[in-house]
Design a protein around this motif. Structure first.
Motif, mmCIF file in Angstrom:
data_model
loop_
_atom_site.group_PDB
_atom_site.id
_atom_site.type_symbol
_atom_site.label_atom_id
_atom_site.label_comp_id
_atom_site.label_asym_id
_atom_site.label_seq_id
_atom_site.Cartn_x
_atom_site.Cartn_y
_atom_site.Cartn_z
ATOM 1 N N LEU A 25 51.433 41.999 54.010
ATOM 2 C CA LEU A 25 50.849 41.881 52.669
ATOM 3 C C LEU A 25 49.757 40.819 52.666
ATOM 4 O O LEU A 25 48.620 40.932 52.041
ATOM 5 C CB LEU A 25 51.906 41.593 51.615
ATOM 6 N N ILE A 32 40.931 43.027 53.694
ATOM 7 C CA ILE A 32 40.207 43.787 52.858
ATOM 8 C C ILE A 32 39.404 43.050 52.076
ATOM 9 O O ILE A 32 37.968 43.197 51.994
ATOM 10 C CB ILE A 32 40.947 44.732 51.786
ATOM 11 N N LEU A 42 34.258 48.734 50.562
ATOM 12 C CA LEU A 42 34.284 48.475 49.049
ATOM 13 C C LEU A 42 33.038 48.090 48.479
ATOM 14 O O LEU A 42 33.047 47.144 47.583
ATOM 15 C CB LEU A 42 35.475 47.810 48.552
ATOM 16 N N GLU A 45 32.556 47.914 44.791
ATOM 17 C CA GLU A 45 33.207 47.131 43.885
ATOM 18 C C GLU A 45 32.764 45.600 43.919
ATOM 19 O O GLU A 45 32.573 45.210 45.083
ATOM 20 C CB GLU A 45 34.765 47.629 44.257
ATOM 21 N N GLN A 49 36.724 41.433 41.800
ATOM 22 C CA GLN A 49 37.529 42.498 41.226
ATOM 23 C C GLN A 49 38.842 42.992 42.530
ATOM 24 O O GLN A 49 39.945 42.888 42.507
ATOM 25 C CB GLN A 49 37.069 43.957 41.005
ATOM 26 N N VAL A 50 37.887 42.912 43.660
ATOM 27 C CA VAL A 50 38.942 43.283 44.918
ATOM 28 C C VAL A 50 39.822 42.187 45.520
ATOM 29 O O VAL A 50 41.042 42.561 45.497
ATOM 30 C CB VAL A 50 37.815 43.629 46.158
ATOM 31 N N ASP A 53 42.639 42.106 42.658
ATOM 32 C CA ASP A 53 43.497 42.868 42.682
ATOM 33 C C ASP A 53 44.370 42.847 43.608
ATOM 34 O O ASP A 53 45.724 43.148 43.742
ATOM 35 C CB ASP A 53 42.935 44.522 42.673
ATOM 36 N N LEU A 54 44.122 42.389 45.058
ATOM 37 C CA LEU A 54 44.865 42.131 46.187
ATOM 38 C C LEU A 54 45.657 41.034 46.164
ATOM 39 O O LEU A 54 46.793 41.064 46.547
ATOM 40 C CB LEU A 54 43.805 42.255 47.518
ATOM 41 N N ARG A 56 47.438 39.595 43.888
ATOM 42 C CA ARG A 56 48.673 39.768 43.149
ATOM 43 C C ARG A 56 49.722 40.195 44.209
ATOM 44 O O ARG A 56 50.881 39.917 43.999
ATOM 45 C CB ARG A 56 48.671 40.951 42.146
ATOM 46 N N TRP A 57 49.469 40.917 45.023
ATOM 47 C CA TRP A 57 50.399 41.332 46.298
ATOM 48 C C TRP A 57 50.466 40.374 47.416
ATOM 49 O O TRP A 57 51.330 40.725 48.197
ATOM 50 C CB TRP A 57 50.041 43.035 46.691
ATOM 51 N N TYR B 116 48.205 48.773 51.366
ATOM 52 C CA TYR B 116 47.386 48.797 50.292
ATOM 53 C C TYR B 116 46.929 50.005 49.772
ATOM 54 O O TYR B 116 46.664 50.538 48.495
ATOM 55 C CB TYR B 116 46.221 47.726 50.361
ATOM 56 N N LEU B 119 50.218 51.348 48.122
ATOM 57 C CA LEU B 119 50.438 50.620 46.964
ATOM 58 C C LEU B 119 49.575 51.293 45.732
ATOM 59 O O LEU B 119 49.949 51.507 44.648
ATOM 60 C CB LEU B 119 50.293 49.274 46.987
ATOM 61 N N LEU B 124 50.454 50.986 42.026
ATOM 62 C CA LEU B 124 50.888 49.723 41.913
ATOM 63 C C LEU B 124 49.775 48.590 42.362
ATOM 64 O O LEU B 124 49.951 47.424 41.888
ATOM 65 C CB LEU B 124 52.143 49.389 42.572
ATOM 66 N N LEU B 126 45.597 47.566 43.335
ATOM 67 C CA LEU B 126 43.865 48.128 43.300
ATOM 68 C C LEU B 126 43.823 49.158 42.358
ATOM 69 O O LEU B 126 43.012 50.317 42.645
ATOM 70 C CB LEU B 126 43.817 48.495 44.862
ATOM 71 N N ARG B 127 44.610 49.153 41.118
ATOM 72 C CA ARG B 127 44.396 50.250 40.215
ATOM 73 C C ARG B 127 42.930 50.305 39.826
ATOM 74 O O ARG B 127 42.532 51.478 39.058
ATOM 75 C CB ARG B 127 45.316 50.041 38.959
ATOM 76 N N ARG B 128 42.077 49.422 39.874
ATOM 77 C CA ARG B 128 40.936 49.649 39.420
ATOM 78 C C ARG B 128 39.652 50.365 40.524
ATOM 79 O O ARG B 128 38.600 50.666 39.956
ATOM 80 C CB ARG B 128 40.274 48.131 39.112
ATOM 81 N N SER B 129 40.248 50.638 41.593
ATOM 82 C CA SER B 129 39.511 51.333 42.424
ATOM 83 C C SER B 129 39.743 52.676 42.150
ATOM 84 O O SER B 129 41.086 53.014 42.316
ATOM 85 C CB SER B 129 39.774 50.851 44.075
ATOM 86 N N ALA B 130 38.836 53.633 42.671
ATOM 87 C CA ALA B 130 39.120 54.864 42.697
ATOM 88 C C ALA B 130 40.035 55.374 44.119
ATOM 89 O O ALA B 130 39.599 54.832 45.198
ATOM 90 C CB ALA B 130 37.814 55.478 42.664
ATOM 91 N N LEU B 134 38.580 54.332 47.946
ATOM 92 C CA LEU B 134 39.632 53.451 48.721
ATOM 93 C C LEU B 134 39.720 54.181 50.173
ATOM 94 O O LEU B 134 39.726 53.695 51.164
ATOM 95 C CB LEU B 134 40.675 53.383 47.927
#
Lengths: 144, 237
Positions: A25, A32, A42, A45, A49-50, A53-54, A56-57, B116, B119, B124, B126-130, B134
């Protein structure tokens, strides 16, 4: 406790497996995010944001590692203490974490969608190299 | 002379063109171990004449092909282990640990991206990415890591194939690897075809979530089994 972990055949490999899963994790996030800073994935993006989001995990993964790491250490503290790889791992880990919070976080917060400026590439490259060195050191404790 | 009774009831012989007459190579476990009953092993000359002379003879004392197939899988594995490359890896001070390190670094890149991706499929992370974006971006890294992992893993298995053959955790690992591949295949052939319909939704369809959960479970099992192989071989658990 040291004897309890060392004595039976299963606690050490089970703890090691959990330590590796936590690492996945953390390293997945680092990989990434750093590749995003390098502009390799990515790109469309924004960096913040990347990273957001990451992360959190990455935290729960890091939590698992912080719990299992010391248990692995006390099971075989003498061996770890004597291992040059363990020492280099600790030093590199502190450097990698410090670099992440001092540099990578700030840089990725400023990286917008579609761009990957030179300072972001530099930060991503340095961070990835540091984390790779942490992992190579960590794995080498057991392997060599 | 090495023979068995074929499914058609006729005599068959194992002919291996790389084995010179008068030699029995240890690289051919079929030739070295599964001797035809009643013949001395090792220094028999394998001539075409030997084969032809037995064809058409009384087959009652020939074992069935299945006899050879049962024993030979293990013997093939042992033969692989004792081959030049297998022995070189096993006995080298550096080759085994370095291959192991490369194997685990490949795993880190492959599984680090798979986690990921899963996930995201579960809705759960990277919900904002398509989802499709991804996949396009991460999967080349996943396959790169997997290729490194597969090649180094095959070399590691090569060096201890004989002991791995009966190892419970190795069998679990191979089974889980096949199931993980099947999971990916089914996912791509079914629900992923309609990805454009749920590409941007944070909440993914049930079948995508099942694929993601299965993948996470199988990879956790693969890692645990992989770790257990080393311990079981060292301690004979």
């Amino acid at each position: 406790m040291s004897v309890a972990i060392r004595g039976a055949p299963w606690p050490f490999p089970v703890l090691e497996t959990l330590h590796i899963v936590g690492l996945l994790l953390v390293f997945g996030t680092v990989l990434i995010v750093d590749l995003r800073l390098l502009g390799a994935v990515l790109r469309r993006e924004p960096g913040w944001q990347v990273s957001g989001d990451l992360m959190r995990w990455a935290w729960p993964g890091f939590g698992v590692q912080i719990l299992t790491g010391p248990l692995l250490f006390i099971a075989n503290s003498r061996k770890f203490y004597d291992s040059p790889f363990f020492r280099s791992k600790l030093v590199l880990l502190v450097l990698a974490i410090a670099f992440h919070f001092i540099v990578v976080r700030r840089v990725s917060a400023s990286v917008d969608a579609g761009v990957s400026p030179p300072r972001a590439r530099l930060a991503g490259g340095v961070s990835l190299a540091l984390w790779a060195a942490v992992i190579v050191s960590g794995l080498s404790i057991e392997l060599f | 002379m090495l023979g068995y009774k074929g499914l058609d009831g006729k005599a068959k012989v194992f002919v291996n063109s790389t084995t010179r007459p008068g030699t029995l190579s240890r690289f051919h476990p079929l030739l070295s171990v599964t001797d035809f009953p009643g013949t001395p092993s090792k220094t028999r000359r394998l001539h075409a004449a030997d084969f032809s002379s037995s064809l058409g003879h009384d087959l009652s004392h020939y074992p069935d092909l299945s006899h050879y197939l049962k024993v030979s899988l293990l013997q093939i594995a042992q033969g692989i282990e004792s081959s030049h490359i297998g022995t070189a890896i096993r006995e080298s001070m550096w080759a085994f640990p370095i291959l192991n390190l490369v194997h685990l670094l490949g795993l880190m890149v492959a599984a680090g991206t798979i986690v990921y991706w899963d996930l995201r499929l579960l809705g759960l992370g990277l919900r904002r990415s398509a989802v499709s974006e991804l996949g396009r971006q991460l999967l080349p890294w996943t396959w790169g890591g997997f290729t490194v992992m597969f090649i180094s893993g095959s070399l590691l298995a090569w060096s201890e194939a004989g002991r791995l053959y009966n190892n419970f955790f190795f069998r679990v690992k191979v089974l889980f690897l096949l199931l993980a591949g099947l999971n990916v295949l089914i996912f791509h052939l079914t629900i992923y075809r309609s990805v454009s319909a749920w590409d941007h939704t944070p909440v993914t369809p049930l079948r995508a979530r099942i694929a993601g959960a299965l993948s996470l479970f199988l990879w956790f099992g693969l890692i645990a089994a992989g770790r257990a192989i080393g311990y079981s071989l060292d301690y004979g658990v």
